[in-house]
Structures are given as structure tokens and as C-alpha cells.
Design an enzyme around this catalytic site. Sequence first.
Site, short mmCIF file in Angstrom:
data_model
loop_
_atom_site.label_atom_id
_atom_site.label_comp_id
_atom_site.label_asym_id
_atom_site.label_seq_id
_atom_site.Cartn_x
_atom_site.Cartn_y
_atom_site.Cartn_z
NE ARG A 81 -3.39 2.42 2.63
CZ ARG A 81 -3.24 3.31 3.61
NH1 ARG A 81 -2.51 3.03 4.67
NH2 ARG A 81 -3.85 4.46 3.54
CG HIS A 124 -0.96 9.17 3.27
ND1 HIS A 124 -1.16 7.85 3.57
CD2 HIS A 124 -0.50 9.72 4.42
CE1 HIS A 124 -0.82 7.60 4.83
NE2 HIS A 124 -0.42 8.75 5.38
CD GLU A 169 -4.61 7.87 9.38
OE1 GLU A 169 -3.98 8.91 9.61
OE2 GLU A 169 -4.27 6.76 9.82
CG ASN A 295 -5.21 3.58 8.61
OD1 ASN A 295 -5.35 2.55 7.94
ND2 ASN A 295 -4.74 4.70 8.11
CE1 TYR A 297 0.02 3.12 13.47
CE2 TYR A 297 -1.97 4.18 12.64
CZ TYR A 297 -0.73 3.62 12.41
OH TYR A 297 -0.23 3.55 11.15
CD GLU A 352 -1.66 4.16 8.00
OE1 GLU A 352 -1.42 4.63 9.14
OE2 GLU A 352 -1.82 4.85 6.99
O1 IFM Z 1 2.61 7.80 9.88
C1 IFM Z 1 1.24 7.89 10.03
C2 IFM Z 1 0.54 7.68 8.70
O2 IFM Z 1 0.98 8.59 7.74
C3 IFM Z 1 -0.95 7.84 8.86
N1 IFM Z 1 -1.44 7.03 9.92
C4 IFM Z 1 -0.76 7.08 11.19
C5 IFM Z 1 0.72 6.86 10.99
C6 IFM Z 1 1.45 6.90 12.35
O3 IFM Z 1 1.26 8.13 12.96
#
Ligand code: IFM
Length: 442
Positions: A81, A124, A169, A295, A297, A352
Amino acid sequence: MKLSLAANSALLKPGFMFGVATASFQIEGAADSRLPCIWDTFCAEPGRIKDGSNGLVACDHVNRWREDVELIAALGVDAYRFSIAWGRVINIDGSINSAGVNFYQQLLDELAKRNIKAFVTLYHWDLPQYLQDNGGWLNRTTAYKFAEYADVITKAFGNRVYSYATLNEPFCSAYLSYEAGIHAPGIQNRKQGRQVAHHLLLAHGLAMQVLKKNAPQAKNGIVLNFSPCHPASNIDADIRAAKMADEYHNQWYIQPLLEGCYPDLLSQLPASDQPDITEGDLTIIAQPLDFLGVNYYTRTVYRANDKGWFSDVPPTRQPLTDMGWEIYPQGLTEILLAMHNRYTLPPVYITENGAAMPDTLQQGQINDYARIAYFQQHLQATENAINAGMRIDGYFAWSLMDNFEWAEGYVKRFGIVYVDYTTQQRTLKASAVALRDLFAER
Ligand code: IFM
């Protein structure tokens, strides 16, 4: 240290895709062969980027892409990706920059030769600066310019692309960039943040129409980031605050896409703080999606503040990543299932997931065991969502290699491959080896 999944794991079944992800501004460099973008401008403003760095060279990927494709292939992934830098492929007058298009065409062809599926993100975050000078995403016209860019690029790429995502995002391009002011162009204005969010979603809808026409063979969709919003305490005000944060940060982006309306929270805002929405916009926005990219985290904890709004509370629980983000794998299952229960979702990819860790190169090795543990837990969280009845078709590790981590500069390392920014040497971290061995088990 190894990654392991049960022999009958849904993630090991044929059809489930594993990949790695990157983004143009974060890795490409070669800034002199593209138009300046908003991140170039932002980086040039003192104090914006923690280490004072910029994206002029980054990982020098434009010059080293063949080596990088070798690296990707050696990992044994099914998919890669990456994103297109708008200002590398379209000139100010709207004509094609053929050298830029050619760069991506060669990359796509090399991936195809190695049987690696290309997941292309059209935006992006690197908006060309000349569009920003015209109002950027605050200007409705930018949404139409984005659809024109999508038209040109999809015609140029033909059937080389397995999947297109319109935006990565939009929350970050709207909230972090226009409301919190910590991302380019660094504006702090609530109303503008909401207007930008609306224009981004409109841009998505317009581009989806183009993708359906020009690339009907591709899986076309969008990538959103999600974070479960938890109350800081069990008092009613905090519970309400967390619910509001969820509506504002998560549902604000997915609900218009899937149901053609914004959360009720929007109509409760003072009229002067609401975005301008033209009749018919929400119909354009709610185009059918072939997939939704998720995505993930971390989770976020909120408390009520004295303005009748919500404030986030810094994590109090360990462990944290190098970003200071709580490691909270169960949040991935939670947010996936919450969406699954609330909406009729298209197939989902985890587009992600990963962690910045304080990696050090010692005797040629990076033993990033904490990152391996992070992947292990989040792969399990993905599997738990599948076992609970969700359709998830793939998982992409963020990121292929260390890169420019936006306002944090190069100090935060998310890669599974270590980059020495002085020599541009790439070294597999232990996490890359563990992922490679896992992929090879299939
Ligand atoms: O690095 C970023 C990415 O560009 C977009 N999503 C979160 C990642 C980590 O912060």
C-alpha cells in the site's frame, strides 16, 4: 522472537492478504521533481516539526525504489500500500507530469512482476501548495480538482492497480490540520476544520464516481482511522464526553459514507459552527464502497470539560509506544465490532497498524521485540473480530520502513525496516523477520 497464529487461524486462510504500507511524502524525497506541497511549507516554518526536518530527501525512495521493491518482495507480502504525490503527477496547469507518472507506472509494473498487489491511495496529505494558495480544502473547488486528478491518474495507470483508496484518514487532514493545528497547514479553527472535513468527504464521493467509471476492476474505497473513545471515569458527564468524542472523531467520517448523514451532534452545534453543506452533497458522499480501510493504533480517553465539550486525557496505563500511545490491542476488536454492529460494512482491510519504538542498531541488528509483541497482539485482535462474525480481508503493517513521521520528524520510527538516514541503508528489524516467517507459513 517469532510471531505465531493458530494453525486454523482465519488469517492464514487463502485469500487473507498481508501487506506493508507507506505514503509518498513520508518516504519519497526527490522534492525537486514534484510541485511543493503543504507539508514542504509547514516544515519550513520554525517550530512546526520537532526535529526541524523536512521531506526533501526522506528515504530517497524515488531514487531507490527498485531496491525497496526487492525488500518488499523479500518479505513475502501479498500487497503493498502506497500513495501518489498529487504534485508529482499533475502540473499546475492540469497537464500530466509524465516523468512522475512514469515513476509510478514503473513501480506498479515491478510490483506486478512479483505478483504483489498494489493498493494505491490517491491522497495521503500532500496537497499541492498552489491549491492551498487558492484556499486548499476550505475551497469547495479543491474537491472537484481532486476528482480531475483521480480521472487523469486512473486513466494513466490502466488496470495496474488492485485497489484505490481515495483518501487516507480525512480526520487528520481536517481535525489535526485545521482544528488542532498540529499538521499542515497548521490552522486552529473549529468551523474551518468541519468545513474541510466536509469538502474532503465530498472529494471522496466525486472521486469514487470517477474510479467506478475508469477502474471498475479495482476495489475502490477509503481509509479511515479509528480510536475507541473511553470515559476517564464513570461519572455521567465523562461518559457523555466520550460518546461525543466518538461521534466527532469516528462517526463523523464513517456515517456520511455509509448512511448519507452526519451524526446528530452536528445539528446540536451552533449554526455558526456548522459546515456549509450544499444540497445533494451527502448523496455524492455516500457512494457504495468496495472496501473500508481501517487504521488503528490506540484508544483515547476523554473527560468532560467546562465548555460542554470533551478533552482527551493523557494515557495513565503502561505500556506505551515511543509516540506515548497506550498499547491497547483489545481496542481494535472493540472498534471493529462496534462498527460491524452499527453499520452495514463493506469488506474491511486493516490498512495500517504498527508502533513507533525506540529502535537502536546494535552490531547490525535491531531487536525490536516490543514491536513484535505489538503485532502479535493486534493480529490476534483482528482474528477475534473475524471470529465474532466480521469480514476482514487483509492486514497491512505500518510501516515498511522508518520514515518522516509528520510533526515528529524522523525521530519516531514505525518501520519494520530500519533506515539509516545518513547512508540510506535499510536493515531488516527483528519484526520484519518475524512477519516474513509468518507470511511464509501459509
Ligand atoms: O505515519 C502515520 C501515517 O501517515 C498515517 N497514519 C498514522 C501513521 C502513524 O502516525
